[in-house]
Every structure is written in C-alpha cells, then in structure tokens.
Design a protein around this motif. Structure first.
Motif, short mmCIF file in Angstrom:
data_model
loop_
_atom_site.label_atom_id
_atom_site.label_comp_id
_atom_site.label_asym_id
_atom_site.label_seq_id
_atom_site.Cartn_x
_atom_site.Cartn_y
_atom_site.Cartn_z
N VAL A 240 54.57 30.52 40.73
CA VAL A 240 52.83 30.59 40.07
C VAL A 240 52.50 31.49 41.05
N ARG A 241 52.21 32.58 40.75
CA ARG A 241 51.89 33.89 41.57
C ARG A 241 50.26 33.99 41.80
N ARG A 242 49.39 33.67 40.59
CA ARG A 242 48.12 34.07 40.85
C ARG A 242 47.46 32.82 41.30
N ASP A 243 46.52 32.98 42.31
CA ASP A 243 45.73 32.01 43.03
C ASP A 243 44.37 32.79 43.26
N ALA A 244 43.12 32.17 42.77
CA ALA A 244 42.02 32.64 42.78
C ALA A 244 41.75 32.85 44.46
N SER A 245 42.29 32.02 45.36
CA SER A 245 41.92 32.01 46.90
C SER A 245 42.51 32.92 47.20
N ASN A 246 43.81 33.71 46.79
CA ASN A 246 44.41 34.74 47.33
C ASN A 246 44.27 36.12 46.41
N GLY A 247 42.92 36.02 45.96
CA GLY A 247 42.50 37.10 44.93
C GLY A 247 42.64 38.50 45.37
N ASP A 248 42.45 38.77 46.70
CA ASP A 248 42.62 39.93 47.35
C ASP A 248 43.96 40.58 47.28
N MET A 249 45.14 39.86 46.92
CA MET A 249 46.50 40.34 46.71
C MET A 249 46.56 40.90 45.55
N PHE A 250 45.92 40.72 44.60
CA PHE A 250 45.89 40.98 43.07
C PHE A 250 44.69 41.67 42.68
N ILE A 252 42.20 45.13 41.08
CA ILE A 252 42.60 46.24 40.08
C ILE A 252 40.97 47.16 40.37
N GLU A 253 41.48 48.38 40.85
CA GLU A 253 40.29 49.13 40.98
C GLU A 253 39.44 48.66 42.22
N GLY A 254 40.17 47.85 43.28
CA GLY A 254 39.54 47.52 44.59
C GLY A 254 38.95 46.02 44.26
N LEU A 255 39.14 45.41 43.01
CA LEU A 255 38.42 44.17 42.74
C LEU A 255 39.41 43.06 42.94
N SER A 256 39.12 42.01 43.79
CA SER A 256 39.62 40.65 43.76
C SER A 256 39.81 39.94 42.54
N ASP A 257 40.42 38.86 42.59
CA ASP A 257 40.61 37.73 41.45
C ASP A 257 39.11 37.16 41.06
N ASN A 296 44.33 38.41 33.40
CA ASN A 296 45.79 38.95 33.44
C ASN A 296 45.84 40.15 32.52
N ARG A 297 44.88 40.28 31.45
CA ARG A 297 44.87 41.45 30.70
C ARG A 297 44.11 42.70 31.33
N LEU A 298 43.17 42.50 32.45
CA LEU A 298 42.82 43.43 32.94
C LEU A 298 43.64 44.16 34.09
N LYS A 299 44.45 43.30 34.54
CA LYS A 299 45.50 43.80 35.59
C LYS A 299 46.66 44.70 34.60
N LYS A 300 47.10 43.86 33.66
CA LYS A 300 47.95 44.61 32.83
C LYS A 300 47.62 45.78 32.45
N ASP A 301 46.45 46.36 31.76
CA ASP A 301 46.09 47.32 31.27
C ASP A 301 44.54 47.44 31.16
N ALA A 302 43.94 47.78 32.20
CA ALA A 302 42.25 47.93 32.12
C ALA A 302 41.92 48.98 31.12
N THR A 303 42.53 49.92 30.62
CA THR A 303 42.38 50.71 29.92
C THR A 303 41.78 50.48 28.51
N GLU A 304 42.19 49.15 28.08
CA GLU A 304 41.73 48.72 26.81
C GLU A 304 40.40 48.12 26.99
N PHE A 305 39.86 48.14 28.29
CA PHE A 305 38.36 47.43 28.61
C PHE A 305 37.69 48.49 28.67
N ASN A 306 37.12 49.53 27.54
CA ASN A 306 36.66 50.68 27.81
C ASN A 306 35.12 50.96 27.37
#
Length: 315
Positions: A240-250, A252-257, A296-306
């Motif tokens: 289990v890799r995604r944890d909001a408390s470790n948001g800065d590790m993941f 997109i465009e400098g944004l944390s979880d 997860n979708r923002l991380k995978k491909d943020a271009t679809e949120f345009n």
C-alpha cells in the motif's frame, strides 16, 4: 524484483453476477494478465494461451495437477455466462446485459496449455480501462480455495479507499457470489458455507482483514455491509503505497496528496468532472472513494483534467 501480476477488471465486471469454480476463475485471471501484457487494446477474436507451468507456479500446484484442473475448467468456462449492468454512453440510462465469457476454448495436450478467445463483451471490460476499474495483485487470491472467497475479495476490494462497502442486499450478494438459488437457503448454512468460510480464507491469505455487519428487517436478515483493513505488514512492505500523511512523496505539478484531495473535494472540480464516474460505482456514491480515484487519476494523467488550471481548485 519480481514483476507484479495485476488482475484488472472494469467495476461492471467485478459487480457482475456469475458462478465459476476456482479453476475457472484462475484461468480467467491468467488470461486477463496475458491479454493485458500482450496488448492493452487486444483485438476481439485474438487467441490466448495459458500454460500448465504458469498455472502451477502461480497457484502452487504440480504441473500435471495444474493441467488436469485446466482441462476440467474448459467445459465449465465454455458453458458459463455472466450478467452485468452498465450506463449507456449516449442516453445515460442503465442497461442490463448477459454475455458469455469465451467464444472459443480448448486444450492442446502436447503443449500442456489451454487456448481461449474471450467473448467480444469481455474484452473492453478487462483491457480498455480508463475510468472505473478495480485492480489487485494476483497473489492476493492465489491461495484462496473457495470460489466464494475469491468473489467476495473482489467485491470488497472495490472499496479499498473507504474500508467499508455499501449495504449489499442478500439476494444481490448471493447472485454476485454465484450461489445458486437452491443452495444454502437457510441463513445458518449460507453463513457457514459461504460467508464465514470466505471471510476466514480472506483474513488468512490476503492483504486485508475483513468482517461484516448484518442488516435486518425485524428478525429477518436482508443484507450485509463488509468492513475491512489493510494488514500492517502489507503497509510496511510497500504494497500500500499512497498515504495522505506522506503526500509530499507523491506530487503532481508540485502538489501533495493532501492538496490533491482538497482539489478533488472542491465543488467546482466535482461539477467539472463528475461525468468521469458512474453513479453506481463506489466513487459515485462515496466522497472518500471519489477523492481516492481522482487523486490516482490526476497522478496518472493530469492532462485529462483540462477544463481549467488544476491549481485554481485550491483557491
């Protein structure tokens, strides 16, 4: 590092109604993995081969035993079908459908393999996945010996981001688990032979610990809610890799979880992108599931949120 064997299904297929034995389900798992490894946009009508060696290695059985199980599963899969529902893309109305699993299936003794062709309805439900899907490592279900345990794990893990399912009516649950109408009619038998057995195996062999709550109308049980937690050792080993408390590790465009979560909960963001999920899916019914999927979708491909700059949703 060993490559992860991921089972990925559209949520409409996860929630479908069907009855398959353990060997049949295992063949489906291996065929899904083979299909996605060959080509994510696999053509309808393409043959897939599943070898006894692969089956035996994955499910910890001797090669000869594996091949015999695969051969027995051929007949069952050829006759098997499933029922599912999906939203019509043009009208937005919910449609109800029936399909077979395979168009063709057989075995080749000298090669020790089963060859199958998925039915045309199945292909987009296992390969062309963009919006609503569930994925998990095959190893999580490799040791499950009950067909009900395999199905229940799939139904539960759809709600991984929430840790609790919605209420599932008893009749719906029986159909989704593949319990035949004449089987286990008494609740005590249904619990002992289906639910409790499945929960016991899930808790012993998979990455979650699960339990259920009963819902009653008077003294009659009408449905169940399943709650579960990821096992601590799975978190520690990185499954289990995604944890909001470790948001800065993941980022997109400098944004944390945490920031991405705020974006996902923004009413304007929800209005702009609510078309991406079905109202009947976990993300369409629960804000936590929505947030998890959107991050997860923002991380995978943020271009679809345009529709507007992503950072605007933080204001």
């Amino acid at each position: 590092m060993t490559k992860k064997q991921m089972v990925v299904k559209d949520n409409n297929l996860v929630s479908a109604t069907y009855s398959l034995g353990v060997a049949e389900q295992r063949l489906i798992f291996l065929a899904i993995i083979e299909a996605r490894e060959q080509n994510k946009l696999i053509n309808v009508g393409k043959s897939l081969r599943i070898y006894a060696k692969s089956y035996g290695k994955q499910f910890n059985v001797e090669k000869h035993t594996a091949y015999e199980a695969m051969k027995r599963a051929v007949e069952g899969l050829y006759e098997a079908g499933f029922s599912y529902s999906k939203t019509d893309e043009e009208s937005g109305e919910l449609g109800h459908y029936k399909s077979r699993w395979v168009d063709k299936i057989g075995y080749i003794d000298n090669l020790g393999c089963v060859e199958l062709v998925f039915a045309s309805d199945v292909v987009p439900l296992i390969t062309r996945l963009e919006k609503r899907y569930t994925e998990y490592e095959l190893r999580q279900v490799s040791s499950l010996q009950s067909e009900y345990a395999i199905r229940l794990y799939e139904l539960i893990i759809q709600w991984k981001s929430v840790g609790k399912t919605n209420k599932i009516l008893l009749d719906d649950l029986r159909m989704m688990l593949g319990v035949e109408p004449e089987q286990y009619k008494k609740m005590c038998n249904f619990k002992a032979k289906v639910l409790d057995l499945a929960i016991k195996q899930i808790n012993k062999y998979t990455d979650i610990t699960a339990d259920y709550d009963q819902h009653k109308d008077g003294r009659v049980i009408t449905g169940f809610t399943f709650k579960f937690k990821i096992k601590k050792d799975e978190v520690a080993t990185g499954t289990v890799r995604r944890d909001a408390s470790n948001g800065d590790m993941f980022t997109i465009e400098g944004l944390s979880d945490n920031q991405l979560g705020r974006i996902a909960r923004n009413p304007s963001f929800m209005a702009d992108y609510n078309h991406m999920v079905s109202s009947t899916s976990p993300a369409g019914q629960d804000i936590k599931a929505w947030e998890f999927e959107m991050i997860n979708r923002l991380k995978k491909d943020a271009t679809e949120f345009n529709k507007r700059p992503i950072r605007e949703y933080l204001l």
